[in-house]
Scaffold this motif. Structure first.
Motif, PDB file in Angstrom:
ATOM      1  N   THR A 138       0.831  -1.203   0.000  1.00 46.66           N
ATOM      2  CA  THR A 138       0.000   0.000   0.000  1.00 46.66           C
ATOM      3  C   THR A 138       0.868   1.255   0.000  1.00 46.66           C
ATOM      4  OG1 THR A 138      -1.799  -1.136   1.148  1.00 46.66           O
ATOM      5  CG2 THR A 138      -1.782   1.267   1.263  1.00 46.66           C
ATOM      6  N   GLY A 141       2.319   1.799  -3.409  1.00 49.90           N
ATOM      7  CA  GLY A 141       1.333   2.323  -4.339  1.00 49.90           C
ATOM      8  C   GLY A 141       1.018   3.791  -4.116  1.00 49.90           C
ATOM      9  N   HIS A 316      -4.729   5.793  -5.136  1.00 52.83           N
ATOM     10  CA  HIS A 316      -3.714   4.777  -5.363  1.00 52.83           C
ATOM     11  C   HIS A 316      -3.351   4.119  -4.043  1.00 52.83           C
ATOM     12  CE1 HIS A 316      -2.130   6.538  -9.400  1.00 52.83           C
ATOM     13  NE2 HIS A 316      -3.397   6.827  -9.215  1.00 52.83           N
ATOM     14  N   GLN A 320      -1.877  -0.647  -6.943  1.00 52.06           N
ATOM     15  CA  GLN A 320      -0.723  -0.093  -7.653  1.00 52.06           C
ATOM     16  C   GLN A 320       0.585  -0.677  -7.101  1.00 52.06           C
ATOM     17  OE1 GLN A 320      -3.341   1.692  -6.618  1.00 52.06           O
ATOM     18  NE2 GLN A 320      -4.142   2.456  -8.558  1.00 52.06           N
ATOM     19  N   GLY A 321       0.626  -0.865  -5.780  1.00 50.07           N
ATOM     20  CA  GLY A 321       1.814  -1.471  -5.185  1.00 50.07           C
ATOM     21  C   GLY A 321       2.024  -2.895  -5.658  1.00 50.07           C
TER      22      GLY A 321
END
Length: 334
Positions: A138, A141, A316, A320-321
């Motif tokens: 997290t 991201g 995000h 995304q991570g």
């Protein structure tokens, strides 16, 4: 009072090996306690270029607090959604994917059975990650999508767990996860519609307990300029409501700032509305009408304990991570 900066795309917190254009699409799936999400994307200049984003509320962890198991209803809904996600990945020519299971699957007594059924029914392998890895992904991201200030505290209030991460620039300094989230809090404390004063008081006490548990890990790390960032469903829903969005808009939500006073006003109003009226609030995603009350209370309590006057919302985060880590790992192996 802590100050807040504006989100901007940045280029420097991702390893150089990621700074290339990749035409091959990859997918990240978040198998959460309340929401299932899919992100298909490529890498563009060290950040994720989204091609498709889907999210569906299935309440996979809806019975966890009572039974300790993933319930039949939540599992059935989740299987249908995951079959849809599999079809979407095939239609977009996804070359590789990673599906991560979070709090509900970490704790479920029937986890092995659920993972087997997902594999057999939807053809998707789910990797159950620890709370610590969830926090790392997290943070990656979030920081990949903003010009990182000197320090940032990120809060991810989920359905079954809550993660907080402190970063100095792009460096993750500390991460903490606690097994408390909005699904557990709503099911454990709200019985009436709208909630009675006694229920709200008990929910306030629980929010304070969780916030204290989190805050003690970070209060000595924070600087006057530390930015407080909220990510995931609770935070993005708060932004969508503050913006009164008719339809969710990721570009408008990402980077939106909300003051503590504004959150307090929103909380008072939401708690006074019955579900039938609350569901009509602009920006409130159907399926979150009960969860938004513990979500906003926990956000407010954390901000009060750590002396933040504003929260910046990040669209995000975990997905995304996952994509960035997936691309980085596959490129290292090639």
């Amino acid at each position: 009072m802590r100050t807040v900066c504006i989100f901007r795309i940045f280029y420097h917190s991702v390893p150089p090996i990621l700074r290339y254009n990749c035409a091959m699409s990859s997918a990240a799936l978040d198998i959460g306690s309340n929401t299932l999400r899919l992100l298909i994307g490529t890498l563009q200049g060290g950040s994720v270029e989204p091609l498709l984003y889907e999210r569906d509320i299935t309440r996979l962890g809806g019975e966890m607090g009572r039974t300790g198991r993933v319930g039949e209803k939540g599992l059935a809904l989740s299987l249908e959604v995951l079959k849809k996600y599999r079809s979407l990945m095939e239609a977009h020519g996804v070359a590789r994917y990673r599906a991560v299971g979070t709090s509900a699957l970490r704790e479920a007594a029937n986890r092995a059975e659920v993972l087997r059924m997902v594999k057999e029914t939807a053809g998707i392998d789910i990797e159950v990650v620890s709370g610590e890895e969830e926090a790392e992904l997290t943070a990656l991201g979030v920081t990949s999508s903003l010009r990182t200030p000197r320090s940032v505290l990120i809060a991810d209030i989920g359905g079954g767990s809550t993660e907080m991460m402190f970063c100095r620039g792009p460096e993750l300094v500390k991460r903490v996860t606690v097994p408390a989230g909005v699904v557990k809090m709503a099911e454990g404390f709200i019985r009436s519609d709208p909630p009675r004063p006694g229920e709200l008081a008990a929910l306030d006490e629980e929010a304070a307990r969780v916030a204290r548990n989190l805050a003690r890990h970070f209060k000595d790390l924070l600087l006057p300029e530390t930015v407080f960032v909220g990510t995931a469903g609770t935070a993005t829903t708060l932004a969508a409501m503050d913006l009164a969005l008719e339809e969710y808009n990721r570009e408008k939500v990402h980077g939106h700032e909300i003051s503590l006073e504004r959150l307090r006003r929103m909380s008072t109003r939401l708690a006074s509305l019955p579900l039938a009226e609350r569901v009509r609030v602009k920006g409130l995603e159907p399926g979150r009408e009960d969860l938004i009350i513990p979500g906003i209370l926990l956000t407010i309590t954390v901000m009060e304990m750590l002396n933040f006057r504003r929260v910046v919302i990040s669209d995000h985060g975990l997905l995304q991570g996952v994509l960035l880590r997936l691309e980085y790992a596959s490129h290292k192996l090639s």
